[in-house]
Design a protein around this motif. Structure first.
Motif, PDB file in Angstrom:
ATOM      1  N   LEU A 199       0.822  -1.209   0.000  1.00  0.00           N
ATOM      2  CA  LEU A 199       0.000   0.000   0.000  1.00  0.00           C
ATOM      3  C   LEU A 199       0.857   1.261   0.000  1.00  0.00           C
ATOM      4  CD1 LEU A 199      -2.847  -0.814   2.572  1.00  0.00           C
ATOM      5  CD2 LEU A 199      -2.906  -1.031   0.080  1.00  0.00           C
ATOM      6  N   LEU A 200       2.096   1.152   0.485  1.00  0.00           N
ATOM      7  CA  LEU A 200       2.937   2.330   0.645  1.00  0.00           C
ATOM      8  C   LEU A 200       3.946   2.526  -0.483  1.00  0.00           C
ATOM      9  CD1 LEU A 200       3.553   2.411   4.507  1.00  0.00           C
ATOM     10  CD2 LEU A 200       1.733   3.451   3.151  1.00  0.00           C
ATOM     11  N   THR A 201       3.877   1.708  -1.524  1.00  0.00           N
ATOM     12  CA  THR A 201       4.660   2.007  -2.718  1.00  0.00           C
ATOM     13  C   THR A 201       4.034   3.214  -3.416  1.00  0.00           C
ATOM     14  OG1 THR A 201       3.322   0.594  -4.151  1.00  0.00           O
ATOM     15  CG2 THR A 201       5.199  -0.453  -3.012  1.00  0.00           C
ATOM     16  N   PRO A 202       4.750   3.879  -4.305  1.00  0.00           N
ATOM     17  CA  PRO A 202       4.126   5.004  -5.022  1.00  0.00           C
ATOM     18  C   PRO A 202       2.822   4.619  -5.709  1.00  0.00           C
ATOM     19  CG  PRO A 202       6.491   5.087  -5.326  1.00  0.00           C
ATOM     20  CD  PRO A 202       6.209   3.803  -4.589  1.00  0.00           C
ATOM     21  N   ALA A 203       2.790   3.451  -6.340  1.00  0.00           N
ATOM     22  CA  ALA A 203       1.545   3.014  -6.984  1.00  0.00           C
ATOM     23  C   ALA A 203       0.477   2.706  -5.953  1.00  0.00           C
ATOM     24  CB  ALA A 203       1.813   1.792  -7.861  1.00  0.00           C
ATOM     25  N   GLY A 204       0.889   2.065  -4.855  1.00  0.00           N
ATOM     26  CA  GLY A 204      -0.071   1.762  -3.805  1.00  0.00           C
ATOM     27  C   GLY A 204      -0.664   3.013  -3.192  1.00  0.00           C
ATOM     28  N   LEU A 205       0.151   4.025  -2.987  1.00  0.00           N
ATOM     29  CA  LEU A 205      -0.342   5.280  -2.422  1.00  0.00           C
ATOM     30  C   LEU A 205      -1.333   5.960  -3.352  1.00  0.00           C
ATOM     31  CD1 LEU A 205       3.035   6.564  -0.982  1.00  0.00           C
ATOM     32  CD2 LEU A 205       1.021   5.965   0.379  1.00  0.00           C
ATOM     33  N   ARG A 206      -1.083   5.877  -4.643  1.00  0.00           N
ATOM     34  CA  ARG A 206      -2.052   6.450  -5.586  1.00  0.00           C
ATOM     35  C   ARG A 206      -3.388   5.725  -5.489  1.00  0.00           C
ATOM     36  NH1 ARG A 206       2.708   6.706  -8.770  1.00  0.00           N
ATOM     37  NH2 ARG A 206       2.175   4.778  -9.893  1.00  0.00           N
ATOM     38  N   GLY A 207      -3.345   4.420  -5.221  1.00  0.00           N
ATOM     39  CA  GLY A 207      -4.578   3.667  -5.015  1.00  0.00           C
ATOM     40  C   GLY A 207      -5.288   4.073  -3.743  1.00  0.00           C
ATOM     41  N   VAL A 208      -4.525   4.277  -2.673  1.00  0.00           N
ATOM     42  CA  VAL A 208      -5.110   4.715  -1.405  1.00  0.00           C
ATOM     43  C   VAL A 208      -5.779   6.071  -1.576  1.00  0.00           C
ATOM     44  CG1 VAL A 208      -4.567   5.434   0.955  1.00  0.00           C
ATOM     45  CG2 VAL A 208      -3.532   3.351   0.025  1.00  0.00           C
ATOM     46  N   GLY A 248      -0.981  13.142  -3.080  1.00  0.00           N
ATOM     47  CA  GLY A 248      -2.048  13.985  -2.525  1.00  0.00           C
ATOM     48  C   GLY A 248      -2.521  13.563  -1.158  1.00  0.00           C
ATOM     49  N   LEU A 249      -1.708  12.800  -0.437  1.00  0.00           N
ATOM     50  CA  LEU A 249      -2.094  12.261   0.860  1.00  0.00           C
ATOM     51  C   LEU A 249      -1.365  12.964   2.003  1.00  0.00           C
ATOM     52  CD1 LEU A 249      -1.920   8.472  -0.080  1.00  0.00           C
ATOM     53  CD2 LEU A 249      -4.028   9.734   0.444  1.00  0.00           C
ATOM     54  N   LYS A 250      -2.071  13.207   3.112  1.00  0.00           N
ATOM     55  CA  LYS A 250      -1.457  13.678   4.337  1.00  0.00           C
ATOM     56  C   LYS A 250      -0.851  12.496   5.086  1.00  0.00           C
ATOM     57  CE  LYS A 250      -2.809  17.995   3.849  1.00  0.00           C
ATOM     58  NZ  LYS A 250      -1.845  19.087   3.642  1.00  0.00           N
ATOM     59  N   VAL A 251       0.055  12.789   6.026  1.00  0.00           N
ATOM     60  CA  VAL A 251       0.770  11.743   6.758  1.00  0.00           C
ATOM     61  C   VAL A 251       0.700  12.036   8.256  1.00  0.00           C
ATOM     62  CG1 VAL A 251       2.949  10.508   7.042  1.00  0.00           C
ATOM     63  CG2 VAL A 251       2.331  11.445   4.796  1.00  0.00           C
ATOM     64  N   HIS A 252       0.040  11.137   9.017  1.00  0.00           N
ATOM     65  CA  HIS A 252      -0.124  11.263  10.467  1.00  0.00           C
ATOM     66  C   HIS A 252       0.443  10.016  11.145  1.00  0.00           C
ATOM     67  CE1 HIS A 252      -4.019  13.852   9.692  1.00  0.00           C
ATOM     68  NE2 HIS A 252      -2.909  14.501   9.371  1.00  0.00           N
ATOM     69  N   PRO A 253       1.734   9.960  11.446  1.00  0.00           N
ATOM     70  CA  PRO A 253       2.320   8.752  12.040  1.00  0.00           C
ATOM     71  C   PRO A 253       1.979   8.588  13.522  1.00  0.00           C
ATOM     72  CG  PRO A 253       3.988  10.440  11.794  1.00  0.00           C
ATOM     73  CD  PRO A 253       2.751  10.982  11.137  1.00  0.00           C
ATOM     74  N   TYR A 254       2.124   7.362  13.991  1.00  0.00           N
ATOM     75  CA  TYR A 254       1.905   6.991  15.396  1.00  0.00           C
ATOM     76  C   TYR A 254       3.083   6.173  15.891  1.00  0.00           C
ATOM     77  CZ  TYR A 254       0.710   2.379  13.482  1.00  0.00           C
ATOM     78  OH  TYR A 254       0.766   1.163  12.823  1.00  0.00           O
ATOM     79  N   THR A 255       3.304   6.058  17.192  1.00  0.00           N
ATOM     80  CA  THR A 255       2.748   6.806  18.309  1.00  0.00           C
ATOM     81  C   THR A 255       3.931   7.419  19.053  1.00  0.00           C
ATOM     82  OG1 THR A 255       0.944   5.197  18.577  1.00  0.00           O
ATOM     83  CG2 THR A 255       1.343   6.715  20.396  1.00  0.00           C
ATOM     84  N   LYS A 284      -7.480   7.183  -3.799  1.00  0.00           N
ATOM     85  CA  LYS A 284      -8.792   7.123  -4.446  1.00  0.00           C
ATOM     86  C   LYS A 284      -9.926   7.095  -3.427  1.00  0.00           C
ATOM     87  CE  LYS A 284      -7.081   4.771  -8.594  1.00  0.00           C
ATOM     88  NZ  LYS A 284      -7.124   3.520  -9.407  1.00  0.00           N
ATOM     89  N   TYR A 285      -9.613   6.681  -2.191  1.00  0.00           N
ATOM     90  CA  TYR A 285     -10.680   6.611  -1.186  1.00  0.00           C
ATOM     91  C   TYR A 285     -10.307   7.291   0.130  1.00  0.00           C
ATOM     92  CZ  TYR A 285      -7.863   2.731   0.673  1.00  0.00           C
ATOM     93  OH  TYR A 285      -6.840   1.957   1.179  1.00  0.00           O
ATOM     94  N   ALA A 286      -9.040   7.616   0.333  1.00  0.00           N
ATOM     95  CA  ALA A 286      -8.599   8.182   1.610  1.00  0.00           C
ATOM     96  C   ALA A 286      -7.956   9.545   1.407  1.00  0.00           C
ATOM     97  CB  ALA A 286      -7.619   7.240   2.299  1.00  0.00           C
ATOM     98  N   TYR A 287      -7.946  10.308   2.473  1.00  0.00           N
ATOM     99  CA  TYR A 287      -7.363  11.647   2.491  1.00  0.00           C
ATOM    100  C   TYR A 287      -5.916  11.623   2.957  1.00  0.00           C
ATOM    101  CZ  TYR A 287      -6.926  16.579   3.921  1.00  0.00           C
ATOM    102  OH  TYR A 287      -6.530  17.876   4.085  1.00  0.00           O
ATOM    103  N   GLY A 288      -5.572  10.564   3.695  1.00  0.00           N
ATOM    104  CA  GLY A 288      -4.224  10.484   4.231  1.00  0.00           C
ATOM    105  C   GLY A 288      -3.912   9.101   4.723  1.00  0.00           C
ATOM    106  N   ILE A 289      -2.686   8.951   5.215  1.00  0.00           N
ATOM    107  CA  ILE A 289      -2.250   7.685   5.793  1.00  0.00           C
ATOM    108  C   ILE A 289      -1.792   7.917   7.226  1.00  0.00           C
ATOM    109  CG2 ILE A 289      -1.610   6.608   3.601  1.00  0.00           C
ATOM    110  CD1 ILE A 289       1.328   7.333   4.252  1.00  0.00           C
ATOM    111  N   GLY A 290      -1.929   6.862   8.045  1.00  0.00           N
ATOM    112  CA  GLY A 290      -1.435   6.875   9.412  1.00  0.00           C
ATOM    113  C   GLY A 290      -0.433   5.753   9.570  1.00  0.00           C
ATOM    114  N   PRO A 291       0.825   5.974   9.184  1.00  0.00           N
ATOM    115  CA  PRO A 291       1.819   4.909   9.240  1.00  0.00           C
ATOM    116  C   PRO A 291       2.431   4.752  10.631  1.00  0.00           C
ATOM    117  CG  PRO A 291       2.828   6.874   8.357  1.00  0.00           C
ATOM    118  CD  PRO A 291       1.367   7.203   8.601  1.00  0.00           C
TER     119      PRO A 291
END
Length: 374
Positions: free
Chosen positions: A263-272, A309-316, A274-281
């Motif tokens: 999901l976190l490859t460049p192609a995977g992120l483009r897929g994400v 086009g995704l925001k990044v909110h890592p944890y924790t 399509k339905y999400a605003y960001g990722i929480g890695p």
């Protein structure tokens, strides 16, 4: 979020003032760039509230996070037997409540398979809300957070509606919007039990006037299918959570061979995107640690996510040595505080758009030092 003493906490004056992030007129609740084109301040997300100082997923923890200046409070959502959403890190509650002391519930202890792993304990889906309300929260990691144990037995398990009501009350009291950032926990597991979380989340946001552009709400999940379904029903931004290993359980259950790494490859992120605003890695996916356990150089993840086009909110982000990179620990004592400021500074420099922290006062103070108001 995934689960991961005695030192006193001096909450900064800045945090007590409830300093908010800069904001822009936007259809989303995120910070964006300011009107001059400068990068605006990242978000501080109260992870399970202020769980470094109060037992997690309690109204007391959420309230403290907001008063410390967190932009959002984060309830993990699971279901009761009678279909009510409540805030617990997992459906198994033996480690976060005093249920083991309730002899009337002794026979409900059970071994179940949760996302492919056999777990023994007590389960929210075996209790009605009224029964859960007879229990009290306890500190989940008492060996690390012994000070929090003084609050054991003082707080109930809150419903999602109670968390929403709290955010509204605090928004009025503090004079700024306190957002909510719910996570649907183990959606495949609950769906198979006939307790689908998605309709209940949608209904709760609709009833409270929060299913609209601009509402200060994010919805997050470690699974993909339920986020894709929510993207067709919600008008608030969605966040795809990822782990440093493994795969979304809905992928595992359906035979899909893709992993979180895919999901976190460049192609995977483009897929994400399509339905999400960001990722929480997991934060190690943003800045890994070397063989000695020290912070290494950032990966390309933030840049690749932003390019999609995704925001990044890592944890924790947590203050205790046990959770910090080796070079930022203050001693060999796991529960003593290390240099959380140093870790946060590295992640601000890496370009993240927000952080989940058990210590929101420290994250707020660090942000104010790094992103002074213009």
């Amino acid at each position: 979020m995934p689960a991961t003493r005695t030192i006193g906490v001096a909450v900064s004056a800045l945090a007590l003032l409830g300093v908010a992030t800069m904001s822009t007129a936007s259809a989303t609740p995120d910070q964006g760039d300011d009107r001059h084109g400068h990068r605006a301040s990242p978000l501080v997300l109260g992870h399970r509230g202020a769980s470094g100082y109060r037992p997690e997923h309690t109204l007391a923890s959420y309230e403290l996070a907001a008063r410390m200046g967190a932009d959002y409070i984060e309830p993990d959502l699971v279901s009761t037997k009678d279909g009510v959403l409540v805030a617990r890190h997992e459906p198994e509650i033996g480690g976060t409540t005093d249920v083991a002391k309730h002899q009337e519930f002794a026979a409900r202890k059970a071994t179940k398979v949760l996302d492919g792993v056999s777990v023994t304990g007590w389960w929210t889906e075996d209790f009605t809300l009224a029964e859960l309300k007879t229990l009290r929260a306890v500190e989940r990691i008492p060996d690390v957070r012994q000070r929090n144990t003084i609050y054991n037995g003082r707080f109930q398990v809150p419903t999602f509606q109670e968390v929403i009501d709290l955010s509204k009350r605090l928004s009025r009291e503090l004079g700024r919007d306190v957002g909510i950032y719910p996570e649907t926990k183990h959606p495949t597991y609950f769906q198979k039990l006939g307790l689908d979380l998605n309709p209940k989340v949608v209904d709760a946001l609709n009833r409270n006037g929060l299913n609209r552009p601009g509402a200060k709400v994010f919805v997050q999940s470690f699974e993909v299918t339920n986020l894709q379904e929510l993207s067709r029903k919600l008008r608030v931004p969605l966040i795809q959570l990822t782990s440093a290993s493994g795969a979304p359980y809905d992928f595992v259950a359906s035979g899909d061979k893709r992993t979180y790494a895919d999901l976190l490859t460049p192609a995977g992120l483009r897929g994400v995107a399509k339905y999400a605003y960001g990722i929480g890695p997991a934060k190690d996916q943003v800045i890994p640690r070397d063989a000695a356990g020290n912070l290494a150089q950032p990966t390309a993840l933030v840049g690749n996510a932003h390019a999609a086009g995704l925001k990044v909110h890592p944890y924790t982000f947590r203050a205790e040595n046990v959770f910090l990179p080796a070079n930022l620990r203050s001693s060999a004592v796991p529960a003593e505080y290390g240099d959380l400021f140093g870790e946060l500074s590295a992640f601000w420099a890496a370009g993240v758009d927000g952080v989940f922290s058990d210590n929101p006062d420290i994250a707020v103070a660090s942000r104010a030092e790094t992103f002074p108001r213009r």
